[in-house]
Design a protein around this motif. Structure first.
Motif, PDB file in Angstrom:
ATOM      1  N   LEU A 197       0.803  -1.228   0.000  1.00  0.00           N
ATOM      2  CA  LEU A 197       0.000   0.000   0.000  1.00  0.00           C
ATOM      3  C   LEU A 197       0.836   1.277   0.000  1.00  0.00           C
ATOM      4  O   LEU A 197       0.619   2.155  -0.846  1.00  0.00           O
ATOM      5  CB  LEU A 197      -0.972  -0.011   1.180  1.00  0.00           C
ATOM      6  N   PRO A 198       1.804   1.449   0.919  1.00  0.00           N
ATOM      7  CA  PRO A 198       2.580   2.701   0.892  1.00  0.00           C
ATOM      8  C   PRO A 198       3.400   2.849  -0.373  1.00  0.00           C
ATOM      9  O   PRO A 198       3.562   3.958  -0.890  1.00  0.00           O
ATOM     10  CB  PRO A 198       3.472   2.591   2.137  1.00  0.00           C
ATOM     11  N   VAL A 221       0.385   7.094   6.570  1.00  0.00           N
ATOM     12  CA  VAL A 221      -1.055   6.837   6.456  1.00  0.00           C
ATOM     13  C   VAL A 221      -1.320   5.343   6.251  1.00  0.00           C
ATOM     14  O   VAL A 221      -2.231   4.769   6.859  1.00  0.00           O
ATOM     15  CB  VAL A 221      -1.659   7.658   5.298  1.00  0.00           C
ATOM     16  N   ALA A 222      -0.525   4.709   5.401  1.00  0.00           N
ATOM     17  CA  ALA A 222      -0.701   3.276   5.152  1.00  0.00           C
ATOM     18  C   ALA A 222      -0.459   2.464   6.421  1.00  0.00           C
ATOM     19  O   ALA A 222      -1.132   1.452   6.671  1.00  0.00           O
ATOM     20  CB  ALA A 222       0.255   2.821   4.045  1.00  0.00           C
ATOM     21  N   MET A 256      -3.602   2.604   8.386  1.00  0.00           N
ATOM     22  CA  MET A 256      -4.624   1.768   7.761  1.00  0.00           C
ATOM     23  C   MET A 256      -4.354   0.282   7.975  1.00  0.00           C
ATOM     24  O   MET A 256      -5.282  -0.519   8.120  1.00  0.00           O
ATOM     25  CB  MET A 256      -4.691   2.068   6.264  1.00  0.00           C
ATOM     26  N   ASN A 257      -3.084  -0.080   7.999  1.00  0.00           N
ATOM     27  CA  ASN A 257      -2.718  -1.495   8.081  1.00  0.00           C
ATOM     28  C   ASN A 257      -2.788  -2.052   9.505  1.00  0.00           C
ATOM     29  O   ASN A 257      -2.416  -3.211   9.732  1.00  0.00           O
ATOM     30  CB  ASN A 257      -1.311  -1.696   7.512  1.00  0.00           C
ATOM     31  N   ARG A 258      -3.273  -1.253  10.452  1.00  0.00           N
ATOM     32  CA  ARG A 258      -3.470  -1.779  11.797  1.00  0.00           C
ATOM     33  C   ARG A 258      -4.629  -2.769  11.851  1.00  0.00           C
ATOM     34  O   ARG A 258      -4.699  -3.601  12.759  1.00  0.00           O
ATOM     35  CB  ARG A 258      -3.719  -0.630  12.779  1.00  0.00           C
ATOM     36  N   ARG A 259      -5.528  -2.665  10.906  1.00  0.00           N
ATOM     37  CA  ARG A 259      -6.644  -3.602  10.856  1.00  0.00           C
ATOM     38  C   ARG A 259      -6.339  -4.696   9.839  1.00  0.00           C
ATOM     39  O   ARG A 259      -5.461  -4.560   8.981  1.00  0.00           O
ATOM     40  CB  ARG A 259      -7.944  -2.893  10.482  1.00  0.00           C
ATOM     41  N   ASP A 260      -7.040  -5.797   9.946  1.00  0.00           N
ATOM     42  CA  ASP A 260      -6.855  -6.919   9.028  1.00  0.00           C
ATOM     43  C   ASP A 260      -7.853  -6.820   7.883  1.00  0.00           C
ATOM     44  O   ASP A 260      -8.980  -6.354   8.055  1.00  0.00           O
ATOM     45  CB  ASP A 260      -7.046  -8.248   9.764  1.00  0.00           C
ATOM     46  N   THR A 274      -9.087   1.708   1.690  1.00  0.00           N
ATOM     47  CA  THR A 274      -7.638   1.912   1.782  1.00  0.00           C
ATOM     48  C   THR A 274      -7.103   2.745   0.622  1.00  0.00           C
ATOM     49  O   THR A 274      -6.673   3.886   0.791  1.00  0.00           O
ATOM     50  CB  THR A 274      -6.923   0.553   1.823  1.00  0.00           C
ATOM     51  N   TRP A 275      -7.151   2.179  -0.554  1.00  0.00           N
ATOM     52  CA  TRP A 275      -6.520   2.813  -1.709  1.00  0.00           C
ATOM     53  C   TRP A 275      -7.175   4.148  -2.068  1.00  0.00           C
ATOM     54  O   TRP A 275      -6.474   5.148  -2.278  1.00  0.00           O
ATOM     55  CB  TRP A 275      -6.573   1.867  -2.909  1.00  0.00           C
ATOM     56  N   THR A 276      -8.487   4.192  -2.124  1.00  0.00           N
ATOM     57  CA  THR A 276      -9.173   5.438  -2.481  1.00  0.00           C
ATOM     58  C   THR A 276      -8.902   6.525  -1.447  1.00  0.00           C
ATOM     59  O   THR A 276      -8.633   7.681  -1.809  1.00  0.00           O
ATOM     60  CB  THR A 276     -10.689   5.199  -2.611  1.00  0.00           C
ATOM     61  N   VAL A 277      -8.945   6.169  -0.188  1.00  0.00           N
ATOM     62  CA  VAL A 277      -8.677   7.143   0.871  1.00  0.00           C
ATOM     63  C   VAL A 277      -7.228   7.616   0.818  1.00  0.00           C
ATOM     64  O   VAL A 277      -6.941   8.819   0.934  1.00  0.00           O
ATOM     65  CB  VAL A 277      -9.005   6.536   2.250  1.00  0.00           C
TER      66      VAL A 277
END
Length: 485
Positions: free
Chosen positions: A167-168, A218-219, A222-226, A457-460
């Motif tokens: 993601l990042p 930011v990623a 976001m990646n704290r959740r599964d 994820t990606w859109t945000v």
């Protein structure tokens, strides 16, 4: 008064196209709005290719604005020629350079180097750095796909979802793709606005550096959740491998090791440094001197990319044992992927020329002035809306630049202001990457996200990066405008 203004606007050939109508500003703006609406309808609902849609709308707008029938296709030809003359070589050479780096194994080399340098606990940081470097010469979708095996390898070893590492990296790659030459959208926007490519490159890279840190931060949140891993990608993770596009290099029958990361970094930096040297030299050396002329020649983006292609081909290809047939295959393989992009850019140039020749551009400029908002804010908002509506960053940039080119010409802006405006338009095409965007589906498909998780994820992430990039451009615009630079 309006007729006098319109007839004073020259066509790209230098000969003015005189409007054959006395339509008022309101009607001209209505025609422009209807043209944009029709363009979105053709692309989104009827799924007509953007090049064809732009061409159809350009002709219909010209006829609706009562441009002389004998001038319509003169304007079409002028728009194609003026736009393609500025951007075609840059886009083609950029694609070739990216292809050489891709098939030589240079991307894998960069990933291995930075991962080893930063250690296994900082894999996401390493891949973000790799993404930043790779995205300069390589198209976004290509870069994501080429780096997928590396992401899969770390994902499988760590037992984590690919999005944790990808993601990042993908976020900063798209930021560079929409804002840094020689990528097609920003090059086309610079061509329409008449922006200096060297200044655009300098500004966009300076803005993208903090965006790289922001993408990682930011990623990471976001990646704290599964996230759910779709079954097809879960299966691919079990059998990941190296990219099949890499050419195995041999010298004297012996397989040659992949190119060093330092070599790849130098080749990527070479055209950037050459362009920036030329830009700075042209600004500081005496006007008309031989030194200034030499700086302009050396810093020409076409020459800089040509030199990088030749160096890359020699160092990564011939010196490492490529046959001439393999080298020719690399060159030819880079061109089909940009054919549709070049057509879209050409059609965007036609649309812009129609807006100028019919006087719609001047009418729009007058209307924007009356709103009292800075041009850079309007440019960002228009580009973001077009990006969300039809998906293509290139189409959004070219369309916005075409709409606002008259406002730029008449506004008396400095070269530095025009360059900042161009980069801001680029970041307008970064945000709201969603289901209308091919890049969204590339990320969702290869990283194994559901559509819902892709939107979360990606859109945000792309929207945050786009807004942040614009705010940095706006800050620079404010400072530059206040200083009169």
């Amino acid at each position: 008064m309006l007729t006098a203004v319109l007839t004073a606007i020259p066509a790209a050939t230098g000969d003015p196209i005189v409007p054959t109508t006395q339509l008022d500003v309101g009607v001209l703006l209505g025609i422009a709005a209807a043209g944009i609406a029709l363009l979105l309808f053709l692309i989104i609902w009827l799924k007509i290719q953007a090049f064809v849609a732009l061409l159809i709308v350009s002709i219909l707008v010209a006829l609706s604005a009562q441009l002389s029938l004998t001038d319509v296709f003169t304007v079409v030809a002028t728009g194609v020629g003026s736009t393609m003359g500025k951007v075609a070589l840059l886009i083609a050479l950029g694609a070739i350079l990216g292809r050489i780096i891709e098939v030589s194994g240079g991307v894998q080399s960069l990933a291995d180097h930075f991962t080893s340098l930063l250690g296994p606990r900082r894999v996401a940081v390493a891949l973000t750095i790799v993404g930043f470097l790779v995205a300069i010469p390589v198209f976004f979708e290509v870069g994501v796909i080429v780096l997928v095996p590396i992401v899969y390898a770390f994902s499988k070893a760590a037992g984590l979802h690919p999005i944790k590492f990808g993601l990042p990296m993908a976020g900063i790659m798209l930021a560079i793709h929409v804002s840094v030459p020689p990528h097609p959208g920003i090059v086309a926007g610079a061509g329409v606005f008449g922006a200096d490519i060297g200044l655009v490159t300098m500004i966009s890279l300076l803005v993208c550096i903090p965006l790289g840190f922001l993408s990682y931060a930011v990623a990471r949140i976001m990646n704290r959740r599964d996230y759910e891993l779709i079954p097809s990608v879960a299966a691919q993770l079990e059998e990941f491998g190296s990219s099949s596009t890499i050419i195995e290099s041999r010298r004297g029958g012996v397989v040659v090791a992949p190119p060093r990361a330092g070599t790849i970094s130098i080749i990527i930096a070479l055209p950037i440094v050459q362009i920036l040297i030329g830009t700075v030299g042209a600004l500081v050396l005496p006007e008309g001197s031989f030194g200034q002329q030499l700086a302009v020649f050396i810093g020409s983006p076409v020459l800089a990319l040509l030199v990088a292609v030749l160096v890359g081909y020699g160092v990564l290809g011939l010196r490492r044992g490529w046959s001439l047939d393999q080298g020719n295959g690399v060159f030819e393989g880079a061109l089909p992927s940009i054919a549709s992009i070049l057509l879209v850019v050409a059609a965007g140039g036609v649309f812009g020329e129609v807006l100028r020749a019919t006087g719609i551009g001047a009418a729009l400029s007058t209307a924007l002035d009356q709103l009292g908002l800075p041009l850079i804010v309007l440019a960002f908002v228009i580009t973001l809306a077009l990006r969300a509506a039809q998906g293509s960053a290139t189409v959004a940039i070219v369309t916005t630049a075409s709409l606002l080119s008259s406002a730029v010409v008449e506004g008396g802006y400095t070269p530095l202001q025009i360059a900042i405006l161009t980069v801001a338009v680029g970041f307008g095409s970064l945000g709201l990457s969603m289901v209308t965007d091919a890049g969204f589906w590339t990320v969702v498909r290869y990283y194994g996200l559901t559509v819902a998780d892709g939107l979360r994820t990606w859109t945000v992430l792309t929207t945050i990066l786009g807004v942040a990039g614009f705010l940095l451009c706006y800050a620079a615009w404010t400072v530059v405008s206040a200083a009169g630079l």
